[in-house]
Design a protein around this motif. Sequence first.
Motif, mmCIF file in Angstrom:
data_model
loop_
_atom_site.group_PDB
_atom_site.id
_atom_site.type_symbol
_atom_site.label_atom_id
_atom_site.label_comp_id
_atom_site.label_asym_id
_atom_site.label_seq_id
_atom_site.Cartn_x
_atom_site.Cartn_y
_atom_site.Cartn_z
ATOM 1 N N THR A 130 -8.890 7.780 6.013
ATOM 2 C CA THR A 130 -8.198 7.836 6.811
ATOM 3 C C THR A 130 -8.389 7.907 8.308
ATOM 4 O OG1 THR A 130 -6.313 9.474 5.910
ATOM 5 C CG2 THR A 130 -6.292 9.190 8.076
ATOM 6 N N PHE A 146 0.920 -1.185 -0.193
ATOM 7 C CA PHE A 146 -0.267 0.149 -0.070
ATOM 8 C C PHE A 146 0.979 1.653 -0.041
ATOM 9 C CE2 PHE A 146 -3.358 2.941 1.762
ATOM 10 C CZ PHE A 146 -4.452 2.773 1.616
ATOM 11 N N SER A 150 0.682 1.765 7.256
ATOM 12 C CA SER A 150 1.305 1.477 5.864
ATOM 13 C C SER A 150 2.114 3.291 6.348
ATOM 14 C CB SER A 150 0.596 2.036 4.397
ATOM 15 O OG SER A 150 -0.731 2.918 4.908
ATOM 16 N N SER A 185 2.824 1.651 -3.618
ATOM 17 C CA SER A 185 1.948 1.801 -4.719
ATOM 18 C C SER A 185 1.750 3.013 -4.136
ATOM 19 C CB SER A 185 0.862 1.139 -4.296
ATOM 20 O OG SER A 185 0.028 1.479 -3.626
ATOM 21 N N GLN A 192 -1.616 8.919 -0.465
ATOM 22 C CA GLN A 192 -2.933 9.774 -1.658
ATOM 23 C C GLN A 192 -4.012 9.832 -0.352
ATOM 24 O OE1 GLN A 192 -3.897 8.399 -5.493
ATOM 25 N NE2 GLN A 192 -1.797 8.480 -5.734
ATOM 26 N N VAL A 193 -4.052 8.784 0.009
ATOM 27 C CA VAL A 193 -5.638 7.881 0.667
ATOM 28 C C VAL A 193 -5.043 8.892 2.127
ATOM 29 C CG1 VAL A 193 -7.300 5.945 2.230
ATOM 30 C CG2 VAL A 193 -5.588 6.660 -0.331
ATOM 31 N N MET A 220 -0.265 5.029 -3.069
ATOM 32 C CA MET A 220 -2.266 4.744 -2.199
ATOM 33 C C MET A 220 -1.909 5.554 -0.904
ATOM 34 S SD MET A 220 -3.897 1.739 -4.131
ATOM 35 C CE MET A 220 -5.472 2.340 -3.474
#
Length: 248
Positions: free
Chosen positions: A75, A59, A117, A62, A67-68, A64
């Motif tokens: 979140t 995760f 992550s 990548s 971004q997330v 992501m």
Amino acid sequence: MANWNDDQATRQGFGMAPRQAGDLAGRTTYDAGLRKHMLSIYNYMTSGVLLTGIVSMLFAGSGMAAQVMTGGLLTWLIILSPLAIVMAMSFGANKFSTGTLQMMFWGFATLMGLSMSTIFLVYTASSIAVTFFATAAAFAGLSLFGYTTQKDLSGFGSFLIMGVVGLIVASLLNLWLQSPGLMWAVSFLGVLIFAGLTAYDTQRLKNEYFVLRGTAYAGKAVILGALSLYLDFINMFQFLLSFLGNRE
């Protein structure tokens, strides 16, 4: 030719306490059952930790996670979902089947991977690896102590649980205070508390087998036991990372 009617073959030996041979056979079977029970717990726990680590790395790698995990609604959903699953598993174990608890455990481990992550965005990969192996070594030693010690650790249980509650309160308070000193104190106490819980939970799970063996709940106890040790490992790792982790 063997004399199958000779009672010497089955007569109790001199100096042997009554039923000692039968007790020894029962104890051997009992120990084998205990080893199988604890090995199942460790297998689930280890698999859960590895799943969390793999999901976390993928995760973060990548892109992501960057971004997330920005503090928005998604979140907080990712962060709080594992807590919801733990509460459901702990308080609703009697309502769920063993298969359902297994799926909940794997879902929990996956969501924890998403939640954790962010450590790959904060700390270097090498320091995370060093902390992980240090935690694994400490966990193995503490769990072995809890399994083999003759000392009753049950008296420490309430004290350690109170310590966890204190850690949660202090951590929430520090979100407002932003005190580096309090952060270090929380991390230091966190390592000690979850180290103690590792030994305590191992002994508790070993003793639970004495009560639950042969019952329908024994399979559920394996999953819940793995969850307990998983939480001990992950929390000890996160608190130890505060000391050993090198920031990017």
